[in-house]
Design an enzyme around this catalytic site. Structure first.
Site, short mmCIF file in Angstrom:
data_model
loop_
_atom_site.label_atom_id
_atom_site.label_comp_id
_atom_site.label_asym_id
_atom_site.label_seq_id
_atom_site.Cartn_x
_atom_site.Cartn_y
_atom_site.Cartn_z
CD GLU A 150 -2.04 0.76 3.23
OE1 GLU A 150 -1.91 -0.37 3.75
OE2 GLU A 150 -2.56 1.71 3.82
CG ASP B 71 0.46 0.54 6.51
OD1 ASP B 71 1.46 -0.12 6.19
OD2 ASP B 71 0.30 1.74 6.23
CG ASP C 178 -3.54 1.57 9.26
OD1 ASP C 178 -3.91 0.85 8.31
OD2 ASP C 178 -2.87 2.60 9.09
CG ASP D 145 -6.93 4.13 5.86
OD1 ASP D 145 -8.19 4.04 5.83
OD2 ASP D 145 -6.31 5.22 5.86
#
Ligand code: 0RA
Length: 645
Positions: free
Chosen positions: A432, A506, A508, A510
């Site tokens: 990403e 990641d 998280d 997102d």
């Protein structure tokens, strides 16, 4: 006792020994799948008793000691003593390989076969111990076995009254199974629910009594009972969709001893098809003649009705995938002598089934839709829309082809390819953003690891028609880099440029969203890629703890707490939280996440296609209400195991 008896006894022992020496031959694998297979095998026997019309309730319990109990209220395994062998029928069923079905004779008692249907004697041979109880003829009969061999004689006591049925409790032998002997609740409950759908009217109750594994400290009980059978299965799969017609199309019939049952429902807000096939209650993941017959007859019938209703221009013809767009369906056939083909034996091979399904479904579907012109028109309209979208997509694809995206002669510029040209040893990390891409490019082993950085969120293909999909640059990059074909077309693993496609986002919110978008893409674009196990998820660490000269990477909060709580009272240490992969040094990323020697990869497996389909529709589809509900229910612990994929 005759000499014959001794010879038979030796044969029995040799049989058991062979099962224990080569368990894979009987249960497919000695991993998770094989372990759960033991339960299916026992339950199948009870289901057969239900199919024969003698059993209404089946109870499965996971016991605190690791054993499983399956109880039914069927006739009970026969307990009479065979005059020649001197053994009871129960003992024979439990110790002689392939004896389970023999009692059926030509009564048509047994229809199971293939994957399952190896017999309870196999379960017995692979169990540390097994205890059977039969309620029959007013008596309670019990017998115990150890590693497949009788440990007691069959005892018979009065006290059964009117009760009839069978109970089998077994403890899997830990020396046989390579991945432990702990049963997974979700795996078993999914299959039990499925069996209840496939055998409408049978009540299956599933209880988890392993209190130490349960968060609530109380047994978990679920009961599955679907009078509507596979109709309810389709309704269940579509419960968050908008159906085009309320009443589910249902076909049931029998020809040449082949029983056919089909349930179908089209939805307005779905753009793929989700057809599940079963033969003798076994999920036929690789399809087969029943599904081929169904697809052919759907296309033919819908074209003929559309033409009759003047919905088609002369040279228009609806393609199979147009007709199936938005369709959820289940086809379940029962075949007396099933042939299961393919490596995993999950493709139905009996050629006669194709024509039987075709003719049975053709007749009923035609009549059904003649009486419901409104439903017919709604389905035809939907198919026509798909037909027009496909035309538009074809044109868009032509454009794309001319730019040679699908020909993959020019790889996307941002792909850092590996030097190997052998897909079986090559991996691609989809990351990403550019900063993570930078770390990954520097950290990788360029001989066999490629990096493809994606910018921002990729298109949600759940909400996009085909024409737009092919115009999207991020999707184009994915298609070309991986060497994918055209959406929905036969997947050829030979074209795939890497046999490990690793999603590395990641840790998280997102990142989780991008991961879901990518999984949706793979699942909807070429689902076989997922089914055949080419898709993986990287597991980057969340924390680095440094204490003096030592450092530790932690992959969860729990791991972090475990490590720090092991430190002395006033130890000095530092915790670094990685907010994104871009924050990691290339060497760190290699050590923790990319190095095959030390990393963990999760392989994405869709255990339950129906559930996965629903999850993807709920998370990625248009309808907001079910999505909110889903996220509220599962949001706090939304991770891959919870999604069951
Ligand atoms: C052989 C013959 C009959 C029933 C069964 C087996 C049977 C096996 C299992 C295993 C679990 N539950 C079961 N229930 C029945 C027919 C018995 C008869 O003719 O009375």
């Amino acid at each position: 006792m005759t000499n014959n008896y001794g010879a038979e006894q030796i044969q029995v022992l040799e049989g058991i020994e062979h099962v224990r020496k080569r368990p894979g031959m009987y249960i497919g694998s000695t991993g998770e799948r094989g372990l759960h297979h033991l339960v299916y095998e026992v339950v199948d026997n009870s289901v057969d008793e239900a199919l024969a019309g003698y059993c209404k309730n089946i109870q499965i319990s996971l016991n605190p000691d690791g054993s499983v109990t399956v109880v039914d209220d069927g006739r009970g395994i026969p307990t009479d003593i065979h005059p020649r062998t001197g053994k009871s029928a129960v003992e024979t069923v439990l110790t002689v390989l392939g004896a389970g079905g023999k009692f059926g004779g030509d009564s048509g008692y047994k229809v199971t076969g293939g994957l399952h249907g190896v017999g309870v004697s196999v379960v017995n041979a692979l169990s540390q111990w097994l205890e059977v109880t039969v309620w029959r003829d007013g008596k309670i009969h019990t017998q115990r076995f150890e590693r497949g061999v009788p440990a007691t004689k069959m005892q018979a006591e009065p006290g059964a009254g009117e009760r009839t049925g069978t109970s089998v409790t077994f403890l899997p032998d830990p020396t046989i199974f390579t991945t432990g002997t702990t049963f997974t609740y979700a795996t078993l409950s999914g299959r039990m629910r499925e069996l209840a759908f496939l055998n409408g009217g049978v009540r299956i109750t599933f209880t988890d009594n392993r209190l130490e594994l349960l968060e609530t400290g109380e047994p978990k009980v679920e009961s599955y009972f679907y009078e509507g059978g596979i109709r309810e299965y389709v309704a269940y799969m579509n419960r968050d969709k908008q159906p085009l017609h309320e009443e589910i199309v249902y076909v049931q019939g029998e020809r040449n001893n082949v029983q056919v049952e089909v349930a179908l429902q089209w939805s307005a807000d779905a753009y793929t098809d989700n057809l599940l096939g079963f033969a003798n209650n076994i999920r036929t993941i690789d399809g087969g003649t029943h599904l081929e017959g169904l697809k052919t007859v759907l296309t033919r019938t819908m074209n003929s009705i559309a033409r009759k209703r003047n919905k088609l221009r002369d040279d228009d013809k609806l393609a199979g995938e147009n007709v199936r767009e938005g369709l959820t369906g289940v086809i379940s056939v029962k075949v007396p002598e099933p042939e299961f083909e393919g490596q995993t034996k999950t493709k139905l091979g009996n050629t006669e089934v194709r024509g039987i399904v075709d003719s049975l479904v053709g007749e009923v579907l035609t009549e059904y839709l003649e009486f419901r012109p409104g439903v017919a028109d709604a389905i035809i309209e939907k198919a026509l829309e798909a037909y027009r979208a496909a035309e538009a997509a074809r044109k868009a694809r032509e454009l794309v082809r001319r730019k040679s995206v699908l020909e993959s002669s020019t790889l996307p510029g941002k792909l850092a390819d590996c030097s190997s040209r052998d897909p079986s040893e090559s991996e691609i990390f989809i990351v990403e953003g550019d900063s993570a891409g930078g770390s990954a490019k520097q950290g990788r082993d360029r001989r066999f690891q490629a990096i493809l950085p994606l910018r921002g969120k990729i298109l949600n293909i759940e909400k996009t028609d085909d024409a737009k999909i092919y115009k999207n640059t991020e999707i184009q990059a994915l298609i070309t880099a991986l060497g994918l074909g055209i959406k929905g077309e036969e997947f050829e693993s030979g074209q795939l440029r890497y046999h490990r496609i690793v999603i590395m986002t990641d840790a998280d919110v997102d990142g989780a969203h991008i991961r879901t978008l990518l999984l949706t893409f793979f699942y909807r674009y070429q689902r076989d890629m997922v089914d055949q196990g080419f898709v993986y998820i990287a597991c980057p660490p969340l924390y680095k703890i440094e204490r003096g000269r030592n450092h530790y990477y932690c992959y969860s909060d729990r791991e972090r707490d475990q490590i720090t709580s092991g430190f002395p009272e006033n130890a000095k240490y530092e915790i670094q939280r990685f907010k994104g992969l871009g924050e990691m040094m290339p060497q760190q990323l290699w050590d923790t996440t990319m190095n095959p020697e030390s990393r963990t990869l999760k392989r994405v497996a869709i255990e339950d296609a129906a559930e996965a389909d629903r999850v993807f529709t709920v998370l990625m589809g248009d309808r907001v209400a079910p999505r909110r509900e889903f996220i509220e229910t599962y949001g706090p612990k939304l991770n891959l195991t919870d999604l069951d994929i």
